[in-house]
Motif scaffolding. Sequence first.
Motif, PDB file in Angstrom:
ATOM      1  N   ARG A   1       0.841  -1.209   0.000  1.00  0.00           N
ATOM      2  CA  ARG A   1       0.000   0.000   0.000  1.00  0.00           C
ATOM      3  C   ARG A   1       0.871   1.251   0.000  1.00  0.00           C
ATOM      4  O   ARG A   1       0.538   2.258  -0.646  1.00  0.00           O
ATOM      5  CB  ARG A   1      -0.935  -0.022   1.213  1.00  0.00           C
ATOM      6  N   THR A   2       1.990   1.204   0.714  1.00  0.00           N
ATOM      7  CA  THR A   2       2.885   2.358   0.757  1.00  0.00           C
ATOM      8  C   THR A   2       3.503   2.611  -0.620  1.00  0.00           C
ATOM      9  O   THR A   2       3.633   3.766  -1.061  1.00  0.00           O
ATOM     10  CB  THR A   2       3.998   2.136   1.791  1.00  0.00           C
ATOM     11  N   ILE A   3       3.893   1.546  -1.309  1.00  0.00           N
ATOM     12  CA  ILE A   3       4.449   1.687  -2.663  1.00  0.00           C
ATOM     13  C   ILE A   3       3.405   2.293  -3.607  1.00  0.00           C
ATOM     14  O   ILE A   3       3.700   3.175  -4.410  1.00  0.00           O
ATOM     15  CB  ILE A   3       4.936   0.325  -3.193  1.00  0.00           C
ATOM     16  N   ILE A   4       2.168   1.821  -3.490  1.00  0.00           N
ATOM     17  CA  ILE A   4       1.084   2.370  -4.323  1.00  0.00           C
ATOM     18  C   ILE A   4       0.879   3.849  -4.031  1.00  0.00           C
ATOM     19  O   ILE A   4       0.740   4.675  -4.940  1.00  0.00           O
ATOM     20  CB  ILE A   4      -0.225   1.586  -4.081  1.00  0.00           C
ATOM     21  N   ALA A   5       0.874   4.207  -2.731  1.00  0.00           N
ATOM     22  CA  ALA A   5       0.671   5.608  -2.337  1.00  0.00           C
ATOM     23  C   ALA A   5       1.781   6.494  -2.877  1.00  0.00           C
ATOM     24  O   ALA A   5       1.526   7.585  -3.419  1.00  0.00           O
ATOM     25  CB  ALA A   5       0.602   5.715  -0.815  1.00  0.00           C
ATOM     26  N   PHE A   6       3.013   6.034  -2.760  1.00  0.00           N
ATOM     27  CA  PHE A   6       4.151   6.809  -3.255  1.00  0.00           C
ATOM     28  C   PHE A   6       4.069   6.988  -4.772  1.00  0.00           C
ATOM     29  O   PHE A   6       4.293   8.083  -5.296  1.00  0.00           O
ATOM     30  CB  PHE A   6       5.457   6.104  -2.879  1.00  0.00           C
ATOM     31  N   SER A   7       3.719   5.927  -5.472  1.00  0.00           N
ATOM     32  CA  SER A   7       3.634   5.988  -6.931  1.00  0.00           C
ATOM     33  C   SER A   7       2.543   6.961  -7.375  1.00  0.00           C
ATOM     34  O   SER A   7       2.733   7.762  -8.300  1.00  0.00           O
ATOM     35  CB  SER A   7       3.354   4.600  -7.504  1.00  0.00           C
ATOM     36  N   LEU A   8       1.404   6.920  -6.701  1.00  0.00           N
ATOM     37  CA  LEU A   8       0.294   7.806  -7.062  1.00  0.00           C
ATOM     38  C   LEU A   8       0.649   9.272  -6.858  1.00  0.00           C
ATOM     39  O   LEU A   8       0.382  10.122  -7.713  1.00  0.00           O
ATOM     40  CB  LEU A   8      -0.951   7.451  -6.236  1.00  0.00           C
TER      41      LEU A   8
ATOM     42  N   ILE B   1      -4.098   5.510   2.226  1.00  0.00           N
ATOM     43  CA  ILE B   1      -3.760   4.399   1.325  1.00  0.00           C
ATOM     44  C   ILE B   1      -2.642   3.550   1.927  1.00  0.00           C
ATOM     45  O   ILE B   1      -2.680   2.314   1.892  1.00  0.00           O
ATOM     46  CB  ILE B   1      -3.333   4.937  -0.057  1.00  0.00           C
ATOM     47  N   ALA B   2      -1.649   4.218   2.501  1.00  0.00           N
ATOM     48  CA  ALA B   2      -0.475   3.508   3.004  1.00  0.00           C
ATOM     49  C   ALA B   2      -0.724   2.799   4.329  1.00  0.00           C
ATOM     50  O   ALA B   2      -0.237   1.677   4.544  1.00  0.00           O
ATOM     51  CB  ALA B   2       0.688   4.492   3.145  1.00  0.00           C
TER      52      ALA B   2
ATOM     53  N   LEU C   1      -9.583   0.368   5.511  1.00  0.00           N
ATOM     54  CA  LEU C   1     -10.168   0.734   4.227  1.00  0.00           C
ATOM     55  C   LEU C   1      -9.578  -0.146   3.136  1.00  0.00           C
ATOM     56  O   LEU C   1      -8.390  -0.439   3.143  1.00  0.00           O
ATOM     57  CB  LEU C   1      -9.880   2.209   3.902  1.00  0.00           C
ATOM     58  N   LYS C   2     -10.419  -0.572   2.210  1.00  0.00           N
ATOM     59  CA  LYS C   2      -9.918  -1.356   1.097  1.00  0.00           C
ATOM     60  C   LYS C   2      -9.046  -0.488   0.197  1.00  0.00           C
ATOM     61  O   LYS C   2      -9.319   0.693   0.010  1.00  0.00           O
ATOM     62  CB  LYS C   2     -11.085  -1.946   0.305  1.00  0.00           C
ATOM     63  N   THR C   3      -8.013  -1.092  -0.359  1.00  0.00           N
ATOM     64  CA  THR C   3      -7.062  -0.339  -1.182  1.00  0.00           C
ATOM     65  C   THR C   3      -7.757   0.332  -2.357  1.00  0.00           C
ATOM     66  O   THR C   3      -7.505   1.502  -2.658  1.00  0.00           O
ATOM     67  CB  THR C   3      -5.951  -1.265  -1.695  1.00  0.00           C
ATOM     68  N   TRP C   4      -8.657  -0.373  -3.014  1.00  0.00           N
ATOM     69  CA  TRP C   4      -9.301   0.185  -4.201  1.00  0.00           C
ATOM     70  C   TRP C   4     -10.164   1.388  -3.852  1.00  0.00           C
ATOM     71  O   TRP C   4     -10.314   2.316  -4.661  1.00  0.00           O
ATOM     72  CB  TRP C   4     -10.117  -0.891  -4.918  1.00  0.00           C
ATOM     73  N   GLN C   5     -10.745   1.402  -2.645  1.00  0.00           N
ATOM     74  CA  GLN C   5     -11.544   2.555  -2.232  1.00  0.00           C
ATOM     75  C   GLN C   5     -10.666   3.793  -2.047  1.00  0.00           C
ATOM     76  O   GLN C   5     -11.023   4.896  -2.490  1.00  0.00           O
ATOM     77  CB  GLN C   5     -12.273   2.231  -0.921  1.00  0.00           C
ATOM     78  N   SER C   6      -9.525   3.616  -1.409  1.00  0.00           N
ATOM     79  CA  SER C   6      -8.613   4.734  -1.189  1.00  0.00           C
ATOM     80  C   SER C   6      -8.042   5.246  -2.507  1.00  0.00           C
ATOM     81  O   SER C   6      -7.927   6.450  -2.731  1.00  0.00           O
ATOM     82  CB  SER C   6      -7.474   4.315  -0.249  1.00  0.00           C
ATOM     83  N   VAL C   7      -7.692   4.297  -3.390  1.00  0.00           N
ATOM     84  CA  VAL C   7      -7.146   4.683  -4.694  1.00  0.00           C
ATOM     85  C   VAL C   7      -8.207   5.420  -5.509  1.00  0.00           C
ATOM     86  O   VAL C   7      -7.917   6.407  -6.192  1.00  0.00           O
ATOM     87  CB  VAL C   7      -6.636   3.446  -5.460  1.00  0.00           C
ATOM     88  N   ALA C   8      -9.456   4.973  -5.448  1.00  0.00           N
ATOM     89  CA  ALA C   8     -10.544   5.645  -6.164  1.00  0.00           C
ATOM     90  C   ALA C   8     -10.739   7.057  -5.644  1.00  0.00           C
ATOM     91  O   ALA C   8     -10.945   8.011  -6.416  1.00  0.00           O
ATOM     92  CB  ALA C   8     -11.832   4.846  -6.019  1.00  0.00           C
ATOM     93  N   SER C   9     -10.672   7.220  -4.311  1.00  0.00           N
ATOM     94  CA  SER C   9     -10.799   8.546  -3.719  1.00  0.00           C
ATOM     95  C   SER C   9      -9.652   9.460  -4.163  1.00  0.00           C
ATOM     96  O   SER C   9      -9.873  10.617  -4.541  1.00  0.00           O
ATOM     97  CB  SER C   9     -10.807   8.425  -2.192  1.00  0.00           C
ATOM     98  N   PHE C  10      -8.441   8.917  -4.139  1.00  0.00           N
ATOM     99  CA  PHE C  10      -7.271   9.696  -4.560  1.00  0.00           C
ATOM    100  C   PHE C  10      -7.391  10.111  -6.020  1.00  0.00           C
ATOM    101  O   PHE C  10      -7.173  11.261  -6.386  1.00  0.00           O
ATOM    102  CB  PHE C  10      -5.993   8.879  -4.350  1.00  0.00           C
ATOM    103  N   THR C  11      -7.749   9.150  -6.878  1.00  0.00           N
ATOM    104  CA  THR C  11      -7.849   9.421  -8.313  1.00  0.00           C
ATOM    105  C   THR C  11      -8.918  10.472  -8.602  1.00  0.00           C
ATOM    106  O   THR C  11      -8.719  11.368  -9.432  1.00  0.00           O
ATOM    107  CB  THR C  11      -8.168   8.126  -9.085  1.00  0.00           C
TER     108      THR C  11
END
Length: 239
Positions: free
Chosen positions: A10-17, A51-52, A57-67
Amino acid sequence: MSLFWETIIRTIIAFSLIMVFTRLLGKHTIARMTYHDFVASITLGAITSNIALNTHLKTWQSVASFTTFAGIAYLVALISLKSRKSRKWLAGKPTVIIENGKILENNLKKMHVSLDALNQELREKDIFDPDEVEYAVLELNGKLSILRKPECRYVMRKDLQSLFLTSQTKLQFPVELIMDGKIITENLLQNGMSPEWMTKQLQKRGVNLEEVSYAVRKTNGDLFFDLYRDRIRHPIDQE
C-alpha cells in the motif's frame, strides 16, 4: 497476505500515485503554494496516508478517492490556466501593501498580516526602513516582493548612464495590459489608457492581439510585449 506485506504494498502504491500526480500538475506546484495548491496538497496528503496505513479501508476505495480528487485538482488547474477570471478567484491575486514608502494598512488587514510580520519580512530582505521601499507586493504564495526606491538600490551597469542625465524618470507600478491574448480593460481604464490606445500600440508593432501572450507597462513607463511565437529555434528545458 500478512499485515506487514500489505502495508509495504500500500505504501508503494501511495508513493507511486503521489509522484504521478505531482508530475501531472507540474513544477509550479512545488515552487509556490496558492489557495488551490494548498487545499490540494493537504487533502491528497491525507488520502495518501490512508492508502499507506489505514488497513481498515480497502485499497481500491482509497485509490478511487485519490484518483477522483486528483482529477478534480487537475481540472481546476487547467481551468485556471485558460481563464484569468477563474485564476484570480481560485489562486487569488497579488496585493500591494507598501506604496512609495507608505504602508497600506487596509490591505494589510485584508491579508491578515500584522506590522510585526511585515517588518520581519522587510528585515529578511535587508530593509530596516519602510521608507526605502517604492513598492512591496504580497504574492500569491505568501512571499513578499520588494522594489526599492532608485536611491536605495544597488548600482548596476545601466544605472551609470543615468549619472549623465539631468532628470530622472519617476518609477511606476507595473501594469498588466494583455494576458493570454486578451486586453485587460479594467487595468487600462484605471491607468488613463483605453482599448483604442492599446490597439494603436499593437499596430505600431505589427502584431495582432491574438499573437500576444503577455503585455505590461514596465516601471519606467515602457511597454513590454511577449508573443506566443518566440522565434527561438532551440528553447531551453523543453518537456
